[in-house]
Write a protein that holds these residues in place. Sequence first.
Motif, mmCIF file in Angstrom:
data_model
loop_
_atom_site.group_PDB
_atom_site.id
_atom_site.type_symbol
_atom_site.label_atom_id
_atom_site.label_comp_id
_atom_site.label_asym_id
_atom_site.label_seq_id
_atom_site.Cartn_x
_atom_site.Cartn_y
_atom_site.Cartn_z
ATOM 1 N N GLU A 69 22.235 14.097 12.475
ATOM 2 C CA GLU A 69 22.855 14.976 11.606
ATOM 3 C C GLU A 69 23.496 14.548 10.328
ATOM 4 N N ILE A 70 23.403 12.819 10.135
ATOM 5 C CA ILE A 70 23.637 12.192 9.423
ATOM 6 C C ILE A 70 22.693 12.358 8.164
ATOM 7 N N PRO A 71 23.152 12.837 6.934
ATOM 8 C CA PRO A 71 22.023 12.859 5.611
ATOM 9 C C PRO A 71 21.039 11.590 5.749
ATOM 10 N N PRO A 72 20.057 11.876 5.413
ATOM 11 C CA PRO A 72 18.987 10.455 5.242
ATOM 12 C C PRO A 72 19.306 9.564 4.585
ATOM 13 N N ARG A 73 19.970 9.620 3.162
ATOM 14 C CA ARG A 73 20.382 8.645 2.516
ATOM 15 C C ARG A 73 21.712 7.727 3.228
ATOM 16 N N ASP A 74 22.358 8.426 3.694
ATOM 17 C CA ASP A 74 23.693 7.532 4.276
ATOM 18 C C ASP A 74 23.126 6.887 5.642
ATOM 19 N N TYR A 75 22.187 7.540 6.499
ATOM 20 C CA TYR A 75 21.464 6.933 7.681
ATOM 21 C C TYR A 75 20.964 5.711 7.142
ATOM 22 N N ALA A 76 20.118 5.815 6.130
ATOM 23 C CA ALA A 76 19.435 4.657 5.951
ATOM 24 C C ALA A 76 20.217 3.459 5.245
ATOM 25 N N ASN A 77 21.517 3.700 4.305
ATOM 26 C CA ASN A 77 22.412 2.706 4.083
ATOM 27 C C ASN A 77 23.195 2.133 5.019
ATOM 28 N N THR A 78 23.442 2.792 6.172
ATOM 29 C CA THR A 78 24.158 2.373 7.248
ATOM 30 C C THR A 78 23.620 1.211 7.872
ATOM 31 N N ILE A 79 22.305 1.473 8.190
ATOM 32 C CA ILE A 79 21.406 0.335 8.509
ATOM 33 C C ILE A 79 21.434 -0.852 7.839
ATOM 34 N N ILE A 80 20.798 -0.497 6.395
ATOM 35 C CA ILE A 80 20.798 -1.720 5.578
ATOM 36 C C ILE A 80 21.836 -2.371 5.351
ATOM 37 N N GLU A 131 0.644 -1.174 -0.100
ATOM 38 C CA GLU A 131 0.227 0.045 -0.078
ATOM 39 C C GLU A 131 0.884 1.283 -0.094
ATOM 40 N N ALA A 132 1.972 1.199 0.749
ATOM 41 C CA ALA A 132 2.600 2.308 1.034
ATOM 42 C C ALA A 132 3.623 2.658 -0.326
ATOM 43 N N PHE A 133 4.281 1.633 -0.621
ATOM 44 C CA PHE A 133 5.590 1.780 -1.723
ATOM 45 C C PHE A 133 5.195 1.167 -2.925
ATOM 46 N N GLY A 134 3.982 0.339 -3.150
ATOM 47 C CA GLY A 134 3.834 -0.379 -4.449
ATOM 48 C C GLY A 134 4.596 -1.791 -4.306
ATOM 49 N N ILE A 135 5.252 -2.119 -3.257
ATOM 50 C CA ILE A 135 5.982 -3.224 -3.238
ATOM 51 C C ILE A 135 5.330 -4.526 -3.055
ATOM 52 N N LYS A 136 5.390 -5.662 -3.885
ATOM 53 C CA LYS A 136 4.731 -6.795 -4.019
ATOM 54 C C LYS A 136 4.843 -7.516 -2.664
ATOM 55 N N LYS A 137 6.255 -7.746 -2.115
ATOM 56 C CA LYS A 137 6.377 -8.669 -1.330
ATOM 57 C C LYS A 137 6.507 -7.973 0.094
ATOM 58 N N ASP A 138 5.408 -8.182 0.706
ATOM 59 C CA ASP A 138 5.158 -7.509 2.287
ATOM 60 C C ASP A 138 5.901 -8.304 3.339
ATOM 61 N N ASP A 139 7.286 -8.017 3.286
ATOM 62 C CA ASP A 139 8.194 -8.569 4.339
ATOM 63 C C ASP A 139 9.238 -7.622 4.801
ATOM 64 N N PHE A 140 8.963 -7.156 5.799
ATOM 65 C CA PHE A 140 9.547 -6.448 6.511
ATOM 66 C C PHE A 140 11.066 -6.850 7.132
ATOM 67 N N TRP A 141 11.889 -7.181 6.042
ATOM 68 C CA TRP A 141 12.993 -7.630 6.640
ATOM 69 C C TRP A 141 14.097 -7.441 5.380
ATOM 70 N N VAL A 142 15.622 -7.392 5.558
ATOM 71 C CA VAL A 142 16.444 -7.093 4.659
ATOM 72 C C VAL A 142 16.606 -7.811 3.486
ATOM 73 N N SER A 143 16.190 -8.849 3.597
ATOM 74 C CA SER A 143 16.090 -9.737 2.737
ATOM 75 C C SER A 143 15.187 -9.907 1.425
#
Length: 338
Positions: free
Chosen positions: A195-206, A120-132
């Motif tokens: 203060e970390i830019p959003p893209r870098d913040y997300a990438n560090t977690i991923i 619903e939010a992103f149009g992603i078919k697989k509704d699995d909230f995991w990094v895989s």
Amino acid sequence: MEQTKSAREMLALIERKYFRGAGLDKASRTEGDERRAYRLEQVERLLTKKNAGALWAMYLSDEFWTADEGRNPMYEDDPLMTLAGQQTLTDREMSRLRLIIEIAGLCHDLSLHFTFDLKEAFGIKKDDFWVSNKQLVEWLTTTEYEHVAMHTAYTLKKHAISVYEYGHYLPAQDELAELYSEKHQQRLGYPNNTEIPPRDYANTIIDSLAQIERHWQRGRRLKLRPDLVMLHDEIYGVVPRQFDKGVLQAAQELYDYMDKELYGRFVTEDFKPWDEQPESFKQFVSDQLGQFANKVREVRSKYLSKGWITDGSLAFAYLMEHAQRCGQGWWREEDDAL
């Protein structure tokens, strides 16, 4: 006493406060990808706007729901959320309200960091909230809605920590809780205040989540039992990026000892709380854990170099806690692999 506002008055107030000049009326007549893009555009805007240190996304959420997981109405008699109130609105007003509620729903989940419907939010078919979930990772690392991605990544991390906590995987819990950006030389704080830019913040977690996931995939390929993988990582004191032969040998010897000498020995038939157990039982548990500590020291001398799992270290504490869980019956759950 202040007179209760009508549904029309409340809708007009919310529109002026959050959507002035945002083209809400036109967008309310769209569908599919166009509507989803508008929702994300508005959520991104509200995630970047603050007042008194709080996100506007949170304020919009508070117009409708409590801060609990799920959608629990803030006010039971809110005319915007009751059938009686909604029946007083025109069709166009109702169309705008529906869109506002959709936007507020995603604001609620992202600002409070609850998992949500990815399709619903992103149009992603697989509704699995995991990094895989490759579709999710691709969306997060390429989307133009960088603050949406940052808050979603934080939710991914929060969800993973809860899974690892349930599975007693302490090194992963601690790594994620204390995640650090080498590039920006700072710890990843709460996304509202970083203060970390959003893209870098997300990438560090991923990147961190993906490395942990790859480590477990290697363990599965090697047909290692979950408790053996965790013992290996506890000896390291962190989630390593490889399996070391010597550390695996040390982990295997500890595993065999725990399986034979500790498993289930701290379980009592009466299931009384610890403080109600007799002193003789408490002494028995203490003696058993003391013997296990000696076994750790023996294994340390046999397989590992100087400096590994020293007494008082985090790695030593991980192993002692693992031994206690084994004695309590948390052991050999091969089907519950992380």
